[in-house]
Design a protein around this motif. Sequence first.
Motif, PDB file in Angstrom:
ATOM      1  N   SER A   1      20.183 -59.250  38.586  1.00 38.93           N
ATOM      2  CA  SER A   1      21.133 -58.780  37.507  1.00 38.93           C
ATOM      3  C   SER A   1      21.380 -57.303  37.227  1.00 38.93           C
ATOM      4  CB  SER A   1      20.679 -59.448  35.951  1.00 38.93           C
ATOM      5  OG  SER A   1      19.433 -59.068  35.669  1.00 38.93           O
TER       6      SER A   1
ATOM      7  N   ASN B   1      14.956 -59.252  33.317  1.00 43.96           N
ATOM      8  CA  ASN B   1      15.898 -60.297  34.086  1.00 43.96           C
ATOM      9  C   ASN B   1      15.583 -60.337  35.611  1.00 43.96           C
ATOM     10  OD1 ASN B   1      17.892 -61.246  31.530  1.00 43.96           O
ATOM     11  ND2 ASN B   1      17.414 -58.946  31.383  1.00 43.96           N
ATOM     12  N   SER B   2      16.370 -61.008  36.155  1.00 44.26           N
ATOM     13  CA  SER B   2      16.251 -60.799  37.855  1.00 44.26           C
ATOM     14  C   SER B   2      16.694 -59.399  38.288  1.00 44.26           C
ATOM     15  CB  SER B   2      17.129 -62.044  38.225  1.00 44.26           C
ATOM     16  OG  SER B   2      18.283 -61.601  38.374  1.00 44.26           O
TER      17      SER B   2
ATOM     18  N   ASP C   1      13.085 -58.626  27.561  1.00 43.20           N
ATOM     19  CA  ASP C   1      13.171 -59.908  28.334  1.00 43.20           C
ATOM     20  C   ASP C   1      13.662 -59.260  29.761  1.00 43.20           C
ATOM     21  OD1 ASP C   1      12.470 -61.590  26.544  1.00 43.20           O
ATOM     22  OD2 ASP C   1      14.692 -61.922  25.963  1.00 43.20           O
TER      23      ASP C   1
ATOM     24  N   TRP D   1      14.949 -52.170  36.958  1.00 46.76           N
ATOM     25  CA  TRP D   1      14.261 -53.459  37.192  1.00 46.76           C
ATOM     26  C   TRP D   1      12.873 -53.003  36.848  1.00 46.76           C
ATOM     27  CZ3 TRP D   1      11.489 -55.999  41.427  1.00 46.76           C
ATOM     28  CH2 TRP D   1      11.063 -57.518  40.948  1.00 46.76           C
TER      29      TRP D   1
END
Length: 197
Positions: A59, A55-56, A53, A43
């Motif tokens: 994810s 993501n959380s 992009d 992340w």
Amino acid sequence: MPPGDASESGPRGHITQVQGTKVHGEQELTFGSPNVSDGPALWDLAKAAGNLDVNSRYSYLLWCRDFADTSVIARDPSGSIAGFLTGYRRPSAPDVFFTWQVAVAPDHRRRGLARRMLDYVVDTLRPKGVRFVESTVTPDNKASQRLFESFAEANGANLTLDVLFSEQELGTGHEPEVLHRIGPLPGRSAHSGPSPD
Ligand SMILES: CC(C)(COP(=O)(O)OP(=O)(O)OC[C@H]1O[C@@H](n2cnc3c(N)ncnc32)[C@H](O)[C@@H]1OP(=O)(O)O)[C@@H](O)C(=O)NCCC(=O)NCCS
């Protein structure tokens, strides 16, 4: 969402020392499948990489749990993540490997790491019947476009482009996502040397 089994006590992903990873003074890198405990670092790198992009965090944890076999991380000798590539086999077309995200830390770019990670994952999937590689790339991402062109050329495979998701579908000023489809791939890796027979 509950924390589920996203713990560090889960099974470790296999770690493979890849031969010949020292390129242009590059540190020796170790390739392996990600583990749930790698999720936060993926992340972080997705955020730092730019052009992705993001993501959380959830994810990335889930990805490392459920798609580890079709993803790879590259670590430097200190254990820091130099790059990652995540992907999956399409459930409705398991001969297709779809590359979801690829990111290389700025210090490790332009040394062939993204190509080697793509080669690494696809080589593990060829014996399982994967013959096509897909990814979407935005028109402004020249590095990513070149990555997939280079992979297609090395494999002597066709590369076709087609808009998969339009600006209207993506919304908020997002560029279109252009599907890059490569294949069919030869059964053997382009860099595995001559056939013994
Ligand atoms: C895209 C990215 C992963 C490439 O990583 P990398 O390790 O530097 O790429 P490689 O060194 O393996 O290069 C692969 C090919 O792309 C070319 N390339 C790499 N960066 C490039 C750039 N900025 N401009 C033009 N071509 C580039 C290389 O020359 C190579 O082509 P070649 O085989 O003909 O020599 C990296 O730039 C990155 O993390 N970008 C931010 C995140 C992103 O955009 N991800 C892709 C979308 S999911």
